[in-house]
Scaffold this active site. Structure first.
Site, PDB file in Angstrom:
ATOM      1  N   ARG A  71      -5.652  -7.385  -1.361  1.00 17.98           N
ATOM      2  CA  ARG A  71      -3.924  -6.598  -1.322  1.00 17.98           C
ATOM      3  C   ARG A  71      -2.793  -7.655  -2.325  1.00 17.98           C
ATOM      4  NH1 ARG A  71      -2.302  -3.159   2.291  1.00 17.98           N
ATOM      5  NH2 ARG A  71      -3.666  -2.714   4.713  1.00 17.98           N
ATOM      6  N   GLU A 107       5.545   5.037  -1.137  1.00 21.35           N
ATOM      7  CA  GLU A 107       4.260   4.959  -0.410  1.00 21.35           C
ATOM      8  C   GLU A 107       3.379   4.389  -2.202  1.00 21.35           C
ATOM      9  OE1 GLU A 107       1.266   5.246   1.255  1.00 21.35           O
ATOM     10  OE2 GLU A 107       1.441   6.755   2.105  1.00 21.35           O
ATOM     11  N   ASP A 108       2.042   3.652  -2.003  1.00 17.56           N
ATOM     12  CA  ASP A 108       0.784   3.514  -2.444  1.00 17.56           C
ATOM     13  C   ASP A 108       0.436   4.227  -3.368  1.00 17.56           C
ATOM     14  OD1 ASP A 108      -0.323   3.305  -0.505  1.00 17.56           O
ATOM     15  OD2 ASP A 108      -0.901   1.733   0.213  1.00 17.56           O
ATOM     16  N   ASP A 136      -3.161  10.527  -1.311  1.00 18.60           N
ATOM     17  CA  ASP A 136      -4.294  11.279  -2.207  1.00 18.60           C
ATOM     18  C   ASP A 136      -4.488  11.950  -1.123  1.00 18.60           C
ATOM     19  OD1 ASP A 136      -6.460  10.396  -2.891  1.00 18.60           O
ATOM     20  OD2 ASP A 136      -7.438   9.244  -0.926  1.00 18.60           O
ATOM     21  N   PHE A 195     -11.872   4.069  -6.249  1.00 17.54           N
ATOM     22  CA  PHE A 195     -11.270   3.507  -4.772  1.00 17.54           C
ATOM     23  C   PHE A 195     -10.735   2.390  -5.694  1.00 17.54           C
ATOM     24  CE2 PHE A 195     -10.376   1.007  -1.734  1.00 17.54           C
ATOM     25  CZ  PHE A 195     -10.171   1.896  -0.333  1.00 17.54           C
TER      26      PHE A 195
END
Ligand code: IMP
Ligand code: MG
Length: 184
Positions: free
Chosen positions: A171, A105-106, A109, A158
């Site tokens: 990205r 996963e990036d 959260d 963020f």
């Protein structure tokens, strides 16, 4: 006006990804591993990570989408109140039954995406299941779930770059940057 501030440099990322690869090598020695990358955010992390392991490794991609767009300002985020907010958009191409899965996963959260994917992938009855998350924002967690491998723990800001986006942009940034000043 959107503003970018570098939080984690490409060199820091590369060094940490190599360390994670070493840990995975050690933990999975002698075992084949299937890396399952979560589109699209984890694509770049996955491609770097798998090149640091000396294992019998294959990879798959899985796609999910959250209902509603994520906004970079906390007050603009959707309020999630059920487990129905994550939807599968692309399944893996083959059964993971009996395999050693590492979900890639990036960012971890709220934990909703990972909880959804873990339930889905455990349904395949893998031999083992672990999670590698490049970034972790523990202060945002809504469901109790953790990754086995975490690249960097970051504050509630963020971030974009190295695969992570804001409305599909950024990205391709080589560094991980905090995005500020966006009107969500
Ligand atoms: P969770 O379901 O809330 O854990 O969210 C995980 C997903 O939300 C990630 O895979 C990202 O797509 C997205 N996300 C959460 N925080 C950020 C961020 O800071 N930047 C970009 N995407 C984020
Ligand atoms: Mg994502």
């Amino acid at each position: 006006m959107e503003q970018l501030r570098v939080l984690i440099t490409r060199d820091q990322i590369a060094a940490r990804v190599t360390e994670l690869g070493r840990e995975i090598n050690r933990d999975s020695a002698g075992e084949p591993v299937v890396f399952v990358g979560v589109l699209k955010g984890a694509a770049i992390f996955l491609s770097d990570l798998i090149r640091t392991v000396q294992l019998n490794a294959t990879f798959e991609f899985i796609g999910v989408s959250s209902y509603g767009a994520r906004a970079p300002r906390p007050e603009n985020r959707l309020v999630w109140d059920s487990s129905g907010e994550v939807r599968l958009t692309k399944d893996v191409d083959q059964s993971l039954r009996g395999t050693n899965v590492i979900l890639v996963e990036d960012i971890l959260d709220t934990g909703l995406t990972l909880t959804f994917l873990k339930r889905l992938l455990l349904g395949h009855q893998p031999k083992s299941f672990r999670v590698a998350a490049l970034l972790d924002k523990p202060s945002r967690r809504k469901l109790a779930i953790e990754a086995d491998y975490v690249g960097f723990t970051i504050p509630d800001e963020f971030v974009v770059g190295y695969g992570l986006d804001y409305a599909e942009k950024y990205r391709n940034l080589p560094d991980i940057c905090v995005l500020a000043g966006v009107e969500g």
